[in-house]
Design a protein around this motif. Sequence first.
Motif, short mmCIF file in Angstrom:
data_model
loop_
_atom_site.label_atom_id
_atom_site.label_comp_id
_atom_site.label_asym_id
_atom_site.label_seq_id
_atom_site.Cartn_x
_atom_site.Cartn_y
_atom_site.Cartn_z
N GLU A 118 13.99 -9.18 -4.67
CA GLU A 118 13.15 -9.26 -5.86
C GLU A 118 12.34 -10.55 -5.89
OE1 GLU A 118 15.77 -8.75 -9.12
OE2 GLU A 118 16.16 -6.62 -8.70
N ASP B 162 19.18 0.28 -4.91
CA ASP B 162 17.79 0.25 -5.38
C ASP B 162 16.79 -0.08 -4.27
OD1 ASP B 162 18.88 -2.28 -5.13
OD2 ASP B 162 17.72 -3.15 -6.78
N LEU B 163 17.24 -0.09 -3.01
CA LEU B 163 16.36 -0.43 -1.90
C LEU B 163 16.02 0.80 -1.07
CD1 LEU B 163 18.08 -3.72 -0.64
CD2 LEU B 163 16.09 -3.52 -2.14
N HIS B 164 14.87 0.75 -0.40
CA HIS B 164 14.54 1.76 0.60
C HIS B 164 15.40 1.51 1.83
CE1 HIS B 164 10.97 3.34 -1.48
NE2 HIS B 164 10.75 2.08 -1.85
N HIS C 162 12.42 -3.59 0.13
CA HIS C 162 12.17 -3.46 -1.31
C HIS C 162 10.89 -2.69 -1.58
CE1 HIS C 162 11.44 -4.91 -5.50
NE2 HIS C 162 12.76 -4.97 -5.54
N GLU C 163 10.81 -2.11 -2.76
CA GLU C 163 9.59 -1.41 -3.19
C GLU C 163 8.38 -2.34 -3.15
OE1 GLU C 163 7.07 1.55 -4.64
OE2 GLU C 163 9.11 1.70 -3.82
N ARG C 164 8.62 -3.64 -3.31
CA ARG C 164 7.54 -4.63 -3.32
C ARG C 164 6.68 -4.57 -2.06
NH1 ARG C 164 7.86 -9.48 -1.04
NH2 ARG C 164 10.09 -9.19 -0.74
N HIS D 40 6.94 -1.83 0.17
CA HIS D 40 7.05 -0.47 0.71
C HIS D 40 5.71 0.09 1.19
CE1 HIS D 40 8.68 3.47 1.40
NE2 HIS D 40 7.92 4.02 0.47
N ARG D 41 4.64 -0.16 0.45
CA ARG D 41 3.34 0.44 0.78
C ARG D 41 2.38 -0.52 1.47
NH1 ARG D 41 5.44 2.44 -3.71
NH2 ARG D 41 5.43 4.69 -4.04
N ARG E 22 4.52 -2.04 6.70
CA ARG E 22 4.79 -0.72 7.27
C ARG E 22 4.69 -0.77 8.79
NH1 ARG E 22 1.14 1.48 3.46
NH2 ARG E 22 -0.24 2.07 5.18
#
Length: 299
Positions: free
Chosen positions: A144, A161-163, A278-280, A282-283, A288
Amino acid sequence: MKTDIRNLDLNLLKALDALLDERSVTRAAERLALTQPAVSGMLTRLRECFDDPLFTRVQRGVVPTMRALELAQPVKAILAEVSELLQPKAFDAATAEMTIKIAATDYALRAVIVPFMAALRVQAPGIRVAVLPVNNEQLSAQFERGDIDIALITPDSAPPDLHARSLYDEEYVCLMREDHPLSAQKDLTLDSFCAQDHALVSYLGGNFKGVTDEALASIGRSRRVTLSVCSFLVLPEILRVSDLISVVPRRLTHDLPGLKVLPPPLAIQGFNKIVVWHERTHRDAGHRWLRELLFSTAV
């Protein structure tokens, strides 16, 4: 009249741009996929915002006022910048400059980070890598805060809560120096295995029992562990200069001159190595790409 920016939204600027290009409310409406009354309503709001008629009706459409012509280039520039802002930034590995922070044990350093770095230095030499210790209790908070970007761990220690993605399944083998008295055996017997002095790795330090001891206990046997170290990296050196043997993950046995690998004489449960993030990130295109490289090199 002073224009209030709170009354001006992006759709009004898109309508103004279309009207300036098309010089027709009808054609502007078609371009924006709106009805003609809707565009007329937007023009009314634009006139209020800029305190100017902006367009005058003529026989075949509308003509812009001087104020509208002054706005043409700035409006196109704003819309272009917004469009660029909404598009993901293209990532070029060969020229990229960024830092990625990876949490890993010393096992993962050798098994995962070494092949990853070999490929990274060729494909993306401008990317820096910081490898940090794994702290299972602080993983979520570290992600986070942005203290780490990727962690190489096992499923049982992964926060929900993590990928996550599995890298591989690891198995255990027995490692000893190549001239060890047991090295001549093609297959270790359980008796000879249990009769040896063993070394094991305890991440927290000080433990003399591990997964091998659990497997032995399940069949009513035991072994004698005389050395406990907190790092896999020092273990090969110790095995080369002693009669100790050790049960280690197979991926740590590659390219270890002077040592011999034999299958253990009993079934020892291996483990699954996974990557979490983390989602932070992810994209993000750069992250990636880095994750895909990590997946492809961890074989």
